[in-house]
Enzyme design. Structure first.
Site, PDB file in Angstrom:
ATOM      1  N   SER A  15       0.938  -1.199  -0.407  1.00 53.09           N
ATOM      2  CA  SER A  15      -0.153  -0.045   0.049  1.00 53.09           C
ATOM      3  C   SER A  15       0.382   1.263  -0.015  1.00 53.09           C
ATOM      4  CB  SER A  15      -0.907  -0.050   1.611  1.00 53.09           C
ATOM      5  OG  SER A  15      -1.636  -1.148   1.385  1.00 53.09           O
ATOM      6  N   GLU A  35       9.363  -5.388  -6.703  1.00 48.07           N
ATOM      7  CA  GLU A  35       8.297  -5.961  -5.141  1.00 48.07           C
ATOM      8  C   GLU A  35       8.741  -7.857  -6.193  1.00 48.07           C
ATOM      9  OE1 GLU A  35       5.639  -6.078  -3.304  1.00 48.07           O
ATOM     10  OE2 GLU A  35       6.056  -8.276  -2.700  1.00 48.07           O
ATOM     11  N   CYS A  43      -1.703  -6.147   2.239  1.00 52.96           N
ATOM     12  CA  CYS A  43      -3.285  -5.533   2.584  1.00 52.96           C
ATOM     13  C   CYS A  43      -4.133  -6.616   1.611  1.00 52.96           C
ATOM     14  CB  CYS A  43      -3.152  -4.288   2.033  1.00 52.96           C
ATOM     15  SG  CYS A  43      -5.173  -3.600   2.061  1.00 52.96           S
ATOM     16  N   CYS A  48      -5.500  -7.322   4.844  1.00 56.22           N
ATOM     17  CA  CYS A  48      -7.081  -6.570   4.790  1.00 56.22           C
ATOM     18  C   CYS A  48      -8.414  -6.958   3.730  1.00 56.22           C
ATOM     19  CB  CYS A  48      -6.853  -4.704   4.752  1.00 56.22           C
ATOM     20  SG  CYS A  48      -5.397  -4.217   5.860  1.00 56.22           S
ATOM     21  N   LYS A  51      -9.383 -10.912   4.372  1.00 56.10           N
ATOM     22  CA  LYS A  51     -10.102 -11.424   5.150  1.00 56.10           C
ATOM     23  C   LYS A  51     -11.156 -10.375   5.650  1.00 56.10           C
ATOM     24  CE  LYS A  51     -10.277  -7.788   7.846  1.00 56.10           C
ATOM     25  NZ  LYS A  51      -8.862  -7.546   8.438  1.00 56.10           N
ATOM     26  N   TYR A 177      -5.420  -8.106  16.835  1.00 50.90           N
ATOM     27  CA  TYR A 177      -6.491  -7.232  15.855  1.00 50.90           C
ATOM     28  C   TYR A 177      -6.040  -8.928  14.684  1.00 50.90           C
ATOM     29  CZ  TYR A 177      -6.331  -3.151  15.195  1.00 50.90           C
ATOM     30  OH  TYR A 177      -6.268  -1.264  15.188  1.00 50.90           O
ATOM     31  N   GLU A 181     -10.096 -11.337  14.768  1.00 54.21           N
ATOM     32  CA  GLU A 181     -10.727 -11.836  13.887  1.00 54.21           C
ATOM     33  C   GLU A 181     -10.692 -13.229  13.322  1.00 54.21           C
ATOM     34  OE1 GLU A 181     -10.329  -6.816  11.784  1.00 54.21           O
ATOM     35  OE2 GLU A 181      -8.715  -8.393  11.454  1.00 54.21           O
ATOM     36  N   ARG A 204      -5.921  -5.533  24.145  1.00 52.29           N
ATOM     37  CA  ARG A 204      -4.876  -4.943  24.828  1.00 52.29           C
ATOM     38  C   ARG A 204      -5.452  -3.021  24.943  1.00 52.29           C
ATOM     39  NH1 ARG A 204      -0.067  -3.667  25.427  1.00 52.29           N
ATOM     40  NH2 ARG A 204       0.626  -5.193  23.920  1.00 52.29           N
ATOM     41  N   ASP A 302       4.600  -0.972   7.504  1.00 55.78           N
ATOM     42  CA  ASP A 302       5.147  -1.993   9.064  1.00 55.78           C
ATOM     43  C   ASP A 302       6.837  -2.194   9.261  1.00 55.78           C
ATOM     44  OD1 ASP A 302       2.646  -1.874   9.119  1.00 55.78           O
ATOM     45  OD2 ASP A 302       2.110  -4.126   8.425  1.00 55.78           O
ATOM     46  N   THR A 310      -3.054   0.416   6.850  1.00 53.79           N
ATOM     47  CA  THR A 310      -2.255   0.687   5.715  1.00 53.79           C
ATOM     48  C   THR A 310      -2.931   1.746   5.647  1.00 53.79           C
ATOM     49  OG1 THR A 310      -3.626  -2.053   4.885  1.00 53.79           O
ATOM     50  CG2 THR A 310      -4.023   0.157   2.945  1.00 53.79           C
ATOM     51  N   ALA A 340     -10.479   0.069  13.104  1.00 55.63           N
ATOM     52  CA  ALA A 340     -11.560  -1.284  13.858  1.00 55.63           C
ATOM     53  C   ALA A 340     -11.226  -2.194  13.392  1.00 55.63           C
ATOM     54  CB  ALA A 340     -13.244  -1.240  12.186  1.00 55.63           C
ATOM     55  N   HIS A 435     -32.920   8.604  12.017  1.00 55.36           N
ATOM     56  CA  HIS A 435     -34.083   8.196  12.843  1.00 55.36           C
ATOM     57  C   HIS A 435     -34.471   6.782  11.310  1.00 55.36           C
ATOM     58  CE1 HIS A 435     -36.599   6.506  15.221  1.00 55.36           C
ATOM     59  NE2 HIS A 435     -37.992   6.442  14.788  1.00 55.36           N
ATOM     60  N   GLU A 440     -27.689   6.683  15.601  1.00 62.64           N
ATOM     61  CA  GLU A 440     -27.744   8.275  16.006  1.00 62.64           C
ATOM     62  C   GLU A 440     -28.155   8.570  17.044  1.00 62.64           C
ATOM     63  OE1 GLU A 440     -32.748   8.754  15.879  1.00 62.64           O
ATOM     64  OE2 GLU A 440     -32.786   5.858  15.371  1.00 62.64           O
TER      65      GLU A 440
HETATM   66  P1  NDP Z   1      -1.008  -7.383  17.632  1.00 66.09           P
HETATM   67  O1  NDP Z   1       0.458  -6.774  17.023  1.00 66.09           O
HETATM   68  O2  NDP Z   1      -2.673  -6.573  17.578  1.00 66.09           O
HETATM   69  O3  NDP Z   1      -1.438  -8.567  18.594  1.00 66.09           O
HETATM   70  C1  NDP Z   1      -0.134  -9.527  18.619  1.00 66.09           C
HETATM   71  C2  NDP Z   1      -0.939 -10.191  19.558  1.00 66.09           C
HETATM   72  O4  NDP Z   1      -0.295 -11.145  20.061  1.00 66.09           O
HETATM   73  C3  NDP Z   1      -1.094  -9.358  21.475  1.00 66.09           C
HETATM   74  O5  NDP Z   1      -2.363 -10.322  21.404  1.00 66.09           O
HETATM   75  C4  NDP Z   1       0.623  -9.964  21.605  1.00 66.09           C
HETATM   76  O6  NDP Z   1       0.301 -10.275  23.055  1.00 66.09           O
HETATM   77  C5  NDP Z   1       0.313 -11.681  21.145  1.00 66.09           C
HETATM   78  N1  NDP Z   1       1.749 -12.296  21.280  1.00 66.09           N
HETATM   79  C6  NDP Z   1       2.733 -11.447  21.246  1.00 66.09           C
HETATM   80  N2  NDP Z   1       3.736 -11.996  22.071  1.00 66.09           N
HETATM   81  C7  NDP Z   1       3.267 -13.720  22.454  1.00 66.09           C
HETATM   82  C8  NDP Z   1       3.700 -14.557  22.511  1.00 66.09           C
HETATM   83  N3  NDP Z   1       5.225 -14.941  22.648  1.00 66.09           N
HETATM   84  N4  NDP Z   1       3.069 -15.475  23.382  1.00 66.09           N
HETATM   85  C9  NDP Z   1       1.839 -15.124  23.238  1.00 66.09           C
HETATM   86  N5  NDP Z   1       1.169 -14.417  22.236  1.00 66.09           N
HETATM   87  C10 NDP Z   1       1.696 -12.944  22.261  1.00 66.09           C
HETATM   88  O7  NDP Z   1      -1.117  -8.428  15.440  1.00 66.09           O
HETATM   89  P2  NDP Z   1      -1.415  -8.762  14.893  1.00 66.09           P
HETATM   90  O8  NDP Z   1      -0.767 -10.821  14.237  1.00 66.09           O
HETATM   91  O9  NDP Z   1      -2.738  -9.348  15.554  1.00 66.09           O
HETATM   92  O10 NDP Z   1      -1.520  -8.332  13.575  1.00 66.09           O
HETATM   93  C11 NDP Z   1      -0.429  -7.483  13.322  1.00 66.09           C
HETATM   94  C12 NDP Z   1      -1.020  -5.115  13.450  1.00 66.09           C
HETATM   95  O11 NDP Z   1      -1.683  -6.155  12.247  1.00 66.09           O
HETATM   96  C13 NDP Z   1      -1.825  -4.993  13.914  1.00 66.09           C
HETATM   97  O12 NDP Z   1      -1.166  -4.482  15.240  1.00 66.09           O
HETATM   98  C14 NDP Z   1      -2.465  -4.017  12.854  1.00 66.09           C
HETATM   99  O13 NDP Z   1      -2.108  -3.298  12.924  1.00 66.09           O
HETATM  100  C15 NDP Z   1      -2.232  -4.477  11.807  1.00 66.09           C
HETATM  101  N6  NDP Z   1      -3.959  -5.222  11.269  1.00 66.09           N
HETATM  102  C16 NDP Z   1      -4.622  -4.261  11.246  1.00 66.09           C
HETATM  103  C17 NDP Z   1      -6.370  -4.868  11.138  1.00 66.09           C
HETATM  104  C18 NDP Z   1      -7.053  -4.202  10.867  1.00 66.09           C
HETATM  105  O14 NDP Z   1      -7.022  -2.662  11.116  1.00 66.09           O
HETATM  106  N7  NDP Z   1      -8.757  -4.392  11.010  1.00 66.09           N
HETATM  107  C19 NDP Z   1      -6.145  -6.448  10.528  1.00 66.09           C
HETATM  108  C20 NDP Z   1      -5.398  -6.905  11.192  1.00 66.09           C
HETATM  109  C21 NDP Z   1      -4.203  -6.974  11.457  1.00 66.09           C
HETATM  110  P3  NDP Z   1      -0.451  -9.125  24.216  1.00 66.09           P
HETATM  111  O15 NDP Z   1      -1.193  -8.092  23.596  1.00 66.09           O
HETATM  112  O16 NDP Z   1       0.095  -9.864  25.692  1.00 66.09           O
HETATM  113  O17 NDP Z   1       1.704  -8.211  23.776  1.00 66.09           O
END
Ligand code: NDP
Length: 450
Positions: A15, A35, A43, A48, A51, A177, A181, A204, A302, A310, A340, A435, A440
């Protein structure tokens, strides 16, 4: 005649990279992009877009169930995963073509292959050396799975989009995320779904009240949430997998999806060759204008970490193009970033959550509304919609808006404009509702909850 072949060479056609290269070319630059995987990056190919298609697909099961209350007799619906995946692949292929045409039409030269930095102005692709005045690194990220016994049996978000069949039983690990999802996607499609998260409540960084409600809704829809748990080991017995948790719990399943975060994709990029520095987390270090420690080398998306979304990468790509080709030093705001999670129901937010707002503002007012939406009144669906506004009492400005419910992403996107523009609670109150809608409620919340 310039001493360089290009004014800008972009590594990574996701992106951010595609946006930066197209804008730079439109501003008159001679631009190339490399690339090594797929056009459109994470994405479009394994993020995105596919998904969201899977979320739509899985939500049909609930729609079929609700249809009865409105007089529809829907014979037992059957779901075919291979059909969905084939249709999704066709759409992604179409989008890959769209990206290629956009680059061609903008006059951006596309190189297929892995680019390595040789020096501050030279990259090498398949033995060919190419020179550029400026280089932009936009190589994105890659799923990361912790080293636990049997981790080789787990899949990541890269593979989940290409499973040949829908697994009957899935264990999703993580609380971000992707984990939330996909737990919703698999559950909606009828798979027995467990989500294992190491903390006491997933997502978190989001508002706690919203997360608690989402956890309730997901449990109600059938997902088994296992908080404060870690995976000790995964073992394989024939076609079956066994997930052992720290407390000794054993879960038999057909698929283990790890969604434990992503790492920047910097391997073999040649950063060491030229002294581009990285942060402790391995992301490329940049200043406010996305310039790395080597002044003519920029990085976005990223691979620099921060808010990995994105629209953020797109904005950063635009900023770099403006800085380099319009002479406008451009950066990107990190406040008021709406986001979201396409969980079921969707959770969307803009601005501060209640916990952060309490820590940062001396006096806040919180307005909460929780209700069963009209659409569900004729059905057995018990889903509750939860809306929340957070107001800074000193200025009356709305500093946070949160929603858990159908189409939350669509609704919060509109509110994000108002909040960015500095709308006050009085502005919300004087806006007429549409409405009957769910949204609303955001302009009719008169009674302060806390
Ligand atoms: P995230 O960083 O959102 O979440 C990672 C999760 O893995 C956290 O809950 C973390 O726990 C946990 N974790 C990390 N290390 C370990 C470990 N060693 N053992 C167990 N659990 C662990 O990553 P995602 O992979 O879900 O997504 C990557 C990124 O992609 C997101 O942060 C987001 O920016 C983007 N994304 C956005 C979307 C959207 O806009 N709808 C959809 C999908 C991805 P803890 O919380 O305790 O650290």
């Amino acid at each position: 005649m310039s001493q360089f072949q290009y004014d800008l060479f972009v590594i990574g056609a996701g992106s951010g990279g595609v946006r930066a290269s197209r804008m730079a070319a439109q501003y008159g630059g001679r631009v190339a992009i490399a690339e090594d995987l797929y056009l459109g990056g994470t994405c479009v190919n394994v993020g995105c877009v596919p998904k969201k298609l899977l979320v739509y697909a899985s939500h049909f099961s609930e729609l079929f169930r609700d249809a009865g209350g409105f007089g529809w007799d829907v014979a037992t619906p059957l779901f075919d995963w291979p059909t969905l995946i084939a249709n999704k692949d066709k759409e992604i292929e179409r989008l890959n073509g769209v990206y290629q045409r956009l680059l061609e039409q903008a006059g951006v030269q596309l190189y297929s292959g892995r680019a390595t930095l040789l020096d501050a102005h030279t990259v090498e692709i398949d033995g060919e050396k190419i020179t550029a005045r400026n280089i932009l690194l936009a190589t994105g990220g890659w799923p990361w799975i912790p080293e636990i016994p049997g981790c080789e049996f787990a899949i990541s978000s890269n593979e989940v989009f290409h499973l040949p069949q829908l697994p009957h039983r899935v264990v999703v690990v993580g609380g971000g995320y992707i984990a939330v999802e996909f737990a919703g996607i698999f559950n909606g499609m009828g798979a027995e779904t467990d989500l294992v998260y190491r903390g006491d409540l997933f997502l978190r960084e989001f508002d706690r009240e919203m997360r608690l409600q989402l956890a309730d809704e997901m449990r109600e829809k059938g997902v088994t949430l296992r908080f404060n748990q870690n995976v000790a080991a995964i073992t394989k017995h024939g076609d079956e997998l066994n997930v052992e948790l720290d407390d000794g719990t054993q879960i038999e399943c057909d698929c283990v999806l790890y969604a434990t975060g992503r790492k920047p994709r910097v391997k073999e990029l040649g950063l060491d060759n030229i002294g581009v520095t990285c942060t402790d987390s391995g992301h490329i270090e940049v200043n406010d204008y996305f310039q790395t420690s080597v002044p003519n080398i920029y990085a976005i998306g990223d691979v620099i970490g921060g808010i990995e979304l994105t629209p953020m990468a797109l904005a950063q790509g635009m900023a770099v193009a403006k800085t380099l080709f319009r002479g406008e030093q451009s950066t990107v705001e990190h406040e008021h970033v709406p986001t979201a999670i396409f969980s079921q129901p969707t959770l969307a937010s803009v601005g501060y959550n209640e916990e952060d707002a309490r820590a940062l503002f001396p006096d806040i007012a919180v307005f909460v509304s929780k209700f069963k939406q009209l659409k569900y009144t004729l059905t057995d669906n018990t889903e509750k919609t939860l809306l929340k506004l957070i107001v800074d009492c000193a200025s009356d400005k709305v500093i946070g808006a949160h929603m858990l419910g159908q189409d939350a992403g669509e609704i919060i996107q509109g509110l994000a404009v108002a909040i960015k523009a500095g709308a006050t609670k009085a502005d919300f109150d004087s806006t007429l509702g549409i409405h009957p809608t769910v949204a609303e409620e955001f302009v009719t919340m008169r009674t302060q909850t806390r």
